[in-house]
Structures are given as C-alpha cells and as structure tokens.
Motif scaffolding. Structure first.
Motif, PDB file in Angstrom:
ATOM      1  N   TYR A  28     -28.219 -58.637 -30.078  1.00  0.00           N
ATOM      2  CA  TYR A  28     -28.628 -59.233 -28.804  1.00  0.00           C
ATOM      3  C   TYR A  28     -28.452 -60.747 -28.852  1.00  0.00           C
ATOM      4  O   TYR A  28     -28.495 -61.366 -29.915  1.00  0.00           O
ATOM      5  CB  TYR A  28     -30.099 -58.921 -28.495  1.00  0.00           C
ATOM      6  CG  TYR A  28     -30.417 -57.451 -28.440  1.00  0.00           C
ATOM      7  CD1 TYR A  28     -30.148 -56.704 -27.294  1.00  0.00           C
ATOM      8  CD2 TYR A  28     -30.981 -56.797 -29.542  1.00  0.00           C
ATOM      9  CE1 TYR A  28     -30.439 -55.341 -27.248  1.00  0.00           C
ATOM     10  CE2 TYR A  28     -31.275 -55.438 -29.498  1.00  0.00           C
ATOM     11  CZ  TYR A  28     -31.000 -54.724 -28.351  1.00  0.00           C
ATOM     12  OH  TYR A  28     -31.282 -53.387 -28.303  1.00  0.00           O
ATOM     13  N   VAL A  29     -28.265 -61.312 -27.659  1.00  0.00           N
ATOM     14  CA  VAL A  29     -28.152 -62.760 -27.509  1.00  0.00           C
ATOM     15  C   VAL A  29     -29.336 -63.225 -26.665  1.00  0.00           C
ATOM     16  O   VAL A  29     -29.506 -62.765 -25.535  1.00  0.00           O
ATOM     17  CB  VAL A  29     -26.823 -63.151 -26.837  1.00  0.00           C
ATOM     18  CG1 VAL A  29     -26.703 -64.664 -26.753  1.00  0.00           C
ATOM     19  CG2 VAL A  29     -25.644 -62.557 -27.610  1.00  0.00           C
ATOM     20  N   VAL A  30     -30.157 -64.101 -27.222  1.00  0.00           N
ATOM     21  CA  VAL A  30     -31.378 -64.561 -26.564  1.00  0.00           C
ATOM     22  C   VAL A  30     -31.192 -66.007 -26.101  1.00  0.00           C
ATOM     23  O   VAL A  30     -30.735 -66.865 -26.871  1.00  0.00           O
ATOM     24  CB  VAL A  30     -32.588 -64.459 -27.516  1.00  0.00           C
ATOM     25  CG1 VAL A  30     -33.853 -65.001 -26.841  1.00  0.00           C
ATOM     26  CG2 VAL A  30     -32.799 -63.019 -27.956  1.00  0.00           C
ATOM     27  N   PHE A  31     -31.567 -66.264 -24.842  1.00  0.00           N
ATOM     28  CA  PHE A  31     -31.457 -67.590 -24.254  1.00  0.00           C
ATOM     29  C   PHE A  31     -32.863 -68.150 -24.038  1.00  0.00           C
ATOM     30  O   PHE A  31     -33.706 -67.492 -23.415  1.00  0.00           O
ATOM     31  CB  PHE A  31     -30.718 -67.529 -22.915  1.00  0.00           C
ATOM     32  CG  PHE A  31     -29.356 -66.905 -23.021  1.00  0.00           C
ATOM     33  CD1 PHE A  31     -28.230 -67.694 -23.213  1.00  0.00           C
ATOM     34  CD2 PHE A  31     -29.202 -65.528 -22.959  1.00  0.00           C
ATOM     35  CE1 PHE A  31     -26.980 -67.117 -23.333  1.00  0.00           C
ATOM     36  CE2 PHE A  31     -27.954 -64.939 -23.071  1.00  0.00           C
ATOM     37  CZ  PHE A  31     -26.841 -65.735 -23.263  1.00  0.00           C
ATOM     38  N   ARG A  32     -33.100 -69.349 -24.533  1.00  0.00           N
ATOM     39  CA  ARG A  32     -34.363 -70.040 -24.295  1.00  0.00           C
ATOM     40  C   ARG A  32     -34.070 -71.266 -23.446  1.00  0.00           C
ATOM     41  O   ARG A  32     -33.055 -71.943 -23.642  1.00  0.00           O
ATOM     42  CB  ARG A  32     -35.046 -70.396 -25.607  1.00  0.00           C
ATOM     43  CG  ARG A  32     -35.535 -69.160 -26.364  1.00  0.00           C
ATOM     44  CD  ARG A  32     -36.251 -69.522 -27.654  1.00  0.00           C
ATOM     45  NE  ARG A  32     -36.843 -68.354 -28.302  1.00  0.00           N
ATOM     46  CZ  ARG A  32     -36.197 -67.529 -29.114  1.00  0.00           C
ATOM     47  NH1 ARG A  32     -34.915 -67.744 -29.369  1.00  0.00           N
ATOM     48  NH2 ARG A  32     -36.814 -66.497 -29.663  1.00  0.00           N
ATOM     49  N   CYS A  33     -34.988 -71.547 -22.523  1.00  0.00           N
ATOM     50  CA  CYS A  33     -34.682 -72.497 -21.456  1.00  0.00           C
ATOM     51  C   CYS A  33     -35.723 -73.612 -21.363  1.00  0.00           C
ATOM     52  O   CYS A  33     -36.808 -73.531 -21.952  1.00  0.00           O
ATOM     53  CB  CYS A  33     -34.584 -71.757 -20.127  1.00  0.00           C
ATOM     54  SG  CYS A  33     -33.438 -70.345 -20.193  1.00  0.00           S
ATOM     55  N   ALA A  39     -29.892 -66.879 -17.007  1.00  0.00           N
ATOM     56  CA  ALA A  39     -30.793 -67.960 -17.404  1.00  0.00           C
ATOM     57  C   ALA A  39     -30.247 -69.327 -17.001  1.00  0.00           C
ATOM     58  O   ALA A  39     -29.063 -69.630 -17.178  1.00  0.00           O
ATOM     59  CB  ALA A  39     -31.012 -67.914 -18.907  1.00  0.00           C
ATOM     60  N   LYS A  40     -31.150 -70.154 -16.438  1.00  0.00           N
ATOM     61  CA  LYS A  40     -30.816 -71.529 -16.068  1.00  0.00           C
ATOM     62  C   LYS A  40     -31.401 -72.488 -17.114  1.00  0.00           C
ATOM     63  O   LYS A  40     -32.253 -72.107 -17.907  1.00  0.00           O
ATOM     64  CB  LYS A  40     -31.405 -71.844 -14.692  1.00  0.00           C
ATOM     65  CG  LYS A  40     -30.860 -70.966 -13.575  1.00  0.00           C
ATOM     66  CD  LYS A  40     -31.714 -71.001 -12.335  1.00  0.00           C
ATOM     67  CE  LYS A  40     -31.761 -72.364 -11.657  1.00  0.00           C
ATOM     68  NZ  LYS A  40     -32.539 -72.339 -10.401  1.00  0.00           N
ATOM     69  N   TYR A  41     -30.919 -73.741 -17.079  1.00  0.00           N
ATOM     70  CA  TYR A  41     -31.458 -74.787 -17.966  1.00  0.00           C
ATOM     71  C   TYR A  41     -31.447 -74.329 -19.428  1.00  0.00           C
ATOM     72  O   TYR A  41     -32.434 -74.481 -20.155  1.00  0.00           O
ATOM     73  CB  TYR A  41     -32.877 -75.165 -17.540  1.00  0.00           C
ATOM     74  CG  TYR A  41     -33.043 -75.367 -16.050  1.00  0.00           C
ATOM     75  CD1 TYR A  41     -32.473 -76.466 -15.419  1.00  0.00           C
ATOM     76  CD2 TYR A  41     -33.735 -74.441 -15.274  1.00  0.00           C
ATOM     77  CE1 TYR A  41     -32.603 -76.647 -14.044  1.00  0.00           C
ATOM     78  CE2 TYR A  41     -33.871 -74.614 -13.907  1.00  0.00           C
ATOM     79  CZ  TYR A  41     -33.299 -75.714 -13.290  1.00  0.00           C
ATOM     80  OH  TYR A  41     -33.437 -75.888 -11.924  1.00  0.00           O
ATOM     81  N   VAL A  42     -30.321 -73.773 -19.864  1.00  0.00           N
ATOM     82  CA  VAL A  42     -30.263 -73.187 -21.203  1.00  0.00           C
ATOM     83  C   VAL A  42     -30.432 -74.271 -22.268  1.00  0.00           C
ATOM     84  O   VAL A  42     -29.716 -75.277 -22.288  1.00  0.00           O
ATOM     85  CB  VAL A  42     -28.934 -72.441 -21.415  1.00  0.00           C
ATOM     86  CG1 VAL A  42     -28.834 -71.932 -22.847  1.00  0.00           C
ATOM     87  CG2 VAL A  42     -28.821 -71.271 -20.438  1.00  0.00           C
ATOM     88  N   LYS A  43     -31.395 -74.031 -23.148  1.00  0.00           N
ATOM     89  CA  LYS A  43     -31.700 -74.969 -24.235  1.00  0.00           C
ATOM     90  C   LYS A  43     -31.101 -74.508 -25.555  1.00  0.00           C
ATOM     91  O   LYS A  43     -30.560 -75.310 -26.317  1.00  0.00           O
ATOM     92  CB  LYS A  43     -33.217 -75.108 -24.370  1.00  0.00           C
ATOM     93  CG  LYS A  43     -33.680 -76.088 -25.421  1.00  0.00           C
ATOM     94  CD  LYS A  43     -35.206 -76.199 -25.409  1.00  0.00           C
ATOM     95  CE  LYS A  43     -35.703 -77.255 -26.384  1.00  0.00           C
ATOM     96  NZ  LYS A  43     -37.191 -77.391 -26.326  1.00  0.00           N
TER      97      LYS A  43
END
Length: 258
Positions: A159-164, A224-228
C-alpha cells in the motif's frame, strides 16, 4: 441508481447521523456489529467485480479543453492552517520537500523543482465527489509510478500511504491531519499522478497546493491534497484506525471506485 449514487447516499447518511448524534444507524459505526460486516463484505465483492470487469489498466474517460466549462470546485479543506504549511506557503513553497519512504530501496526527498524536472503528464478528467457533484479539469504532474520506480519498491510493499498538511478535526492527541491510501496496483495506474498544476496554472491552494494526488478511477476523497509525505507499507493496520484513510476510519468505503 448507479454505484456512485448509492455510495454517496450511504456515506452522506452516515456522516449526517454521526454529526447529528442520531442513534438510528449506530451499527454502521460499530466494527463488531454483524450488519456492518455484511455491508463491508458487499463492498469488497463490488470492488473485486469492478476491478475484474474494468481490467488492470482501464482508463478513466478523458475530455477536451472545450469541456472545461467552470472553475474546478475545491473538495475537502481549502486553506490549511498548520504552522509548517503556512511557513511554506509564505515562501512560495520554495522550501517544500516531498519525502517518500517506508518499504523502498532508496528513500527520496524531492523539491518542487525536482518534481517539475521529471517527465510531466497532462490529462483532462472528471472529478466525482462523494457529495454528488462533478467537475472537469486539466491536471499536470508526474506519474506516481515514476517515483516508485526511482525509489525501488521492496517485496513487502502493498500500500501507498499519503500524509497531508490539512487538519480536518482535532482529537485528544491534537490535530487530526488528513491521510489516505491506495494499493500498489492503483498507484501504478497510468493516470495516477501527483499534480503540480491545474488548468495550465500552478496548483491553487484551495485545490491542494503544492502537490495533490489524482486517482482518476476513484472518488474525490481518495485524492489526497496538500501531500506532505508518501510511505509504502505492508499493511494498513497501523495507520490510525486501520481502515486506510481519514474518512474510511469514519465509515466510508476504502476502494471508492467510480
């Protein structure tokens, strides 16, 4: 009704009852309730059927520039107030760095200039929101598969996890920043990109600047927006509530295909 309408009505009803404190559908938020288990099993069957009939690389419909007839309506949050985000925005995102790590051979740390120097892809697609509205816009950015190839995925990665940067609520442990996930198969889809621009202009803050995900065969809350940061993991069990995303931990469907 089509599948998106059913999902929108179901998710909207769940959100409304949760916010209002209504007890009528408490079983939906109870992970141990048998009725909820039946609904989740139906979701999984629907997801499997959709993937089977669409095929691995089936493309979302694309459009012409003449089909872009209105500004792209922002979904979700539109103006993050996290101190680190505000500092980056004040500097025009010159100091922004995207980190990509986890189950990879070579972790990456990339500036916007680094991302813009990579091969760019443009696509005009329709954004379908779980709330029922749609917009057509032109997105430009780098394929996520390009970054994955550069980092080198380990065999354990699933899986690929995006934190924002955007916080949608505040919990006992502080702000609850947005997070989302997709599987590797979706991450490598030819239309899955990290968008840097929209409608031939730099990505606006309201639409996710400096970087947002576009997953064109899924509903808007998956993008996801504003990807950190991006992290490859073997399981979603350790990501907050373990369901794979901010809204999924609150009862929404994980795959959310359209």
């Amino acid at each position: 009704m089509d599948r998106r309408t059913i999902l929108r009505l179901g998710a909207g009803s769940l959100a409304a009852t949760t916010l209002s404190g209504c007890k009528t559908f408490d079983f939906l938020s109870n992970p141990d309730d048998p009725a909820r288990g039946i609904l989740l099993s139906a979701n999984r069957l629907t997801d499997a059927a959709q993937r089977l009939f669409q095929g691995r690389d089936a493309l979302a419909p694309t459009y012409s520039e003449a089909d872009i007839r209105q500004p792209m309506r922002p979904n979700g949050s539109t103006d993050p107030q996290a101190p680190d985000y505000l500092t980056l925005k004040k500097g025009g995102f010159a100091d922004y760095r995207l980190t990509l790590g986890g189950e990879v051979a070579m972790p990456l740390k990339l500036s916007l200039a680094d991302l813009r120097a990579m091969p760019q892809q443009s696509q005009i697609t329709r954004h379908d929101c779980v709330e029922g509205w749609s917009c057509i816009a032109k997105w430009q950015g780098v394929r996520l598969s390009h970054l994955l190839d550069r980092a080198g995925t380990r065999p354990a990665a699933r899986y690929v996890v995006f934190r924002c940067f955007d916080a949608l609520s505040t919990g006992l442990d502080g702000p609850q920043f947005y997070y989302e996930s997709i599987d590797l198969r979706t991450a490598r889809h030819p239309q899955t990109i990290l968008a840097l621009a929209m409608n031939d202009a730099p990505l606006p803050v309201a639409n996710g600047a400096p970087l947002r995900l576009r997953v064109e065969r899924q509903l808007g809350y998956k993008m996801a927006k504003y990807v950190k940061s991006i992290t490859l993991v073997s399981t979603l069990s350790g990501i907050r509530g373990g369901k794979g995303g901010y809204w999924e931990d609150r009862g929404y469907e994980w795959y959310a295909g359209v």
